[in-house]
Design an enzyme around this catalytic site. Structure first.
Site, short mmCIF file in Angstrom:
data_model
loop_
_atom_site.label_atom_id
_atom_site.label_comp_id
_atom_site.label_asym_id
_atom_site.label_seq_id
_atom_site.Cartn_x
_atom_site.Cartn_y
_atom_site.Cartn_z
N ASN A 43 0.82 -1.21 0.00
CA ASN A 43 0.00 0.00 0.00
C ASN A 43 0.86 1.26 0.00
O ASN A 43 0.62 2.20 -0.77
CB ASN A 43 -0.91 0.02 1.23
CG ASN A 43 -2.03 -0.98 1.17
OD1 ASN A 43 -2.30 -1.58 0.13
ND2 ASN A 43 -2.69 -1.18 2.29
N GLY A 217 -6.25 14.80 12.46
CA GLY A 217 -5.03 15.26 11.84
C GLY A 217 -3.78 14.67 12.48
O GLY A 217 -3.80 13.55 12.99
N ASP A 245 -1.78 4.25 5.36
CA ASP A 245 -0.73 3.87 4.42
C ASP A 245 -0.50 4.96 3.38
O ASP A 245 0.63 5.22 2.97
CB ASP A 245 -1.07 2.55 3.74
CG ASP A 245 -1.06 1.38 4.72
OD1 ASP A 245 -0.31 1.44 5.71
OD2 ASP A 245 -1.81 0.41 4.49
#
Length: 299
Positions: A43, A217, A245
């Site tokens: 990923n 965040g 990822d």
């Protein structure tokens, strides 16, 4: 853009969408079943490649249909797979993922990922010398992660570690990590201080930890020890699989930036990734990310 060496897992994701998560012992009907290329290593490699990085991946798959399909897919994504080894004894790793209302639960069967050994890294030592940054996770044996950190240090190459799934890490490994990227839950576990507050932990490691808190965040401490926040970007979430990822792949792709800009680009890439289904299929291109950030700059 960066030359990125990713060392990590390669899985086939088996995804079922449901209207509710099953309770223990309960059987429910799902709405849809699909397969997606996955694994944290793959990923993050795809995320970095789509954002313009030159990516090499070191990993391991089984000699089976999933393995062949995944290696071919990675090649189509522009990733150098010459160091992806085919193991004759283990099956390719799989992740069973249940998706419900944009949230997910995941069970991973590592398979060939746990056959990735330090010797595989030493055989690819030239890739460490050529890289601008080495990116690793913890879905492969810890001894292999430690070998990757040591090889990166030997070549003077920055080492970026996404410590998931979280386990306590040795001081020798942590000392070799240039930037650690845990979420809030993982932070105390990997540092061996699960009872300490995360703000204090960040302050004790200025500019060496970038911690995420999902839709809130990311946070880090600057060189003066002041904790700074990069807010998440508001989007309509479809599937959160692979958001972390994408965040880490973006960090590697934009490695030459300073930490505040790195955090901003990574948060934006992660936000874009949840607007589509699937871990890799939702990952943005560099053009899509630039358009997204330009719109945010104008608003």
């Amino acid at each position: 853009m960066s030359k990125v060496l990713v060392i990590g897992s390669i899985n086939m994701d088996l995804v079922v969408e449901t209207s509710q998560f099953p309770a223990p012992g309960e059987t429910i009907l799902g709405r849809q079943f699909r397969t997606f290329p996955g694994g944290k290593g793959a990923n993050q490699a795809v995320a970095a490649s789509r954002l313009g990085a030159q990516v090499t991946l070191i990993g391991c798959v089984g000699n089976d249909a999933f393995g062949r399909e995944l290696v071919a897919h990675l090649g189509r994504e522009g990733i150098d797979t010459r160091h992806v080894r085919i193991d004759e004894r283990a099956s390719t790793g799989v992740a069973a993922i249940t998706v419900c209302q944009a949230e997910n639960s995941i069970v991973v069967a590592p398979g060939a990922n746990h056959a990735l050994a330090p010797d595989d890294l030493h055989a690819a030592h030239a890739a460490f010398a050529a890289a601008d940054v080495v990116l690793c996770q913890l879905e492969i044996p810890l001894a292999t992660v430690e070998a990757a950190a040591a090889l990166a240090a030997d070549h003077g190459t920055p080492f970026l570690l996404n410590p998931a799934p979280a386990v306590p890490l040795s001081e020798s490994l942590l000392d070799r990590v240039t930037l650690l990227t845990p979420n809030e839950h993982e932070l105390g576990i990997v540092l061996g201080k699960p009872d300490d507050d995360w703000i204090g932990l960040l302050r004790r490691h200025p500019q060496r930890i970038l911690m995420t808190r999902g839709a809130e965040g990311a946070w880090f401490a600057d060189s003066s020890g002041q904790v700074r926040h990069q807010a998440a970007f508001a989007v309509e979430a479809i599937d959160t699989t692979g958001a972390g990822d994408t965040f880490n792949g973006a960090l590697a792709a934009f490695w030459g930036m300073d930490l505040p800009d790195l955090a901003r680009h990574a948060c934006a890439a992660g936000a874009l990734s949840v607007t589509k289904a699937g871990a890799q299929s939702g990952m943005p291109t560099k053009a899509e990310l630039e358009e997204f950030l330009n719109k945010k700059n104008r608003s």
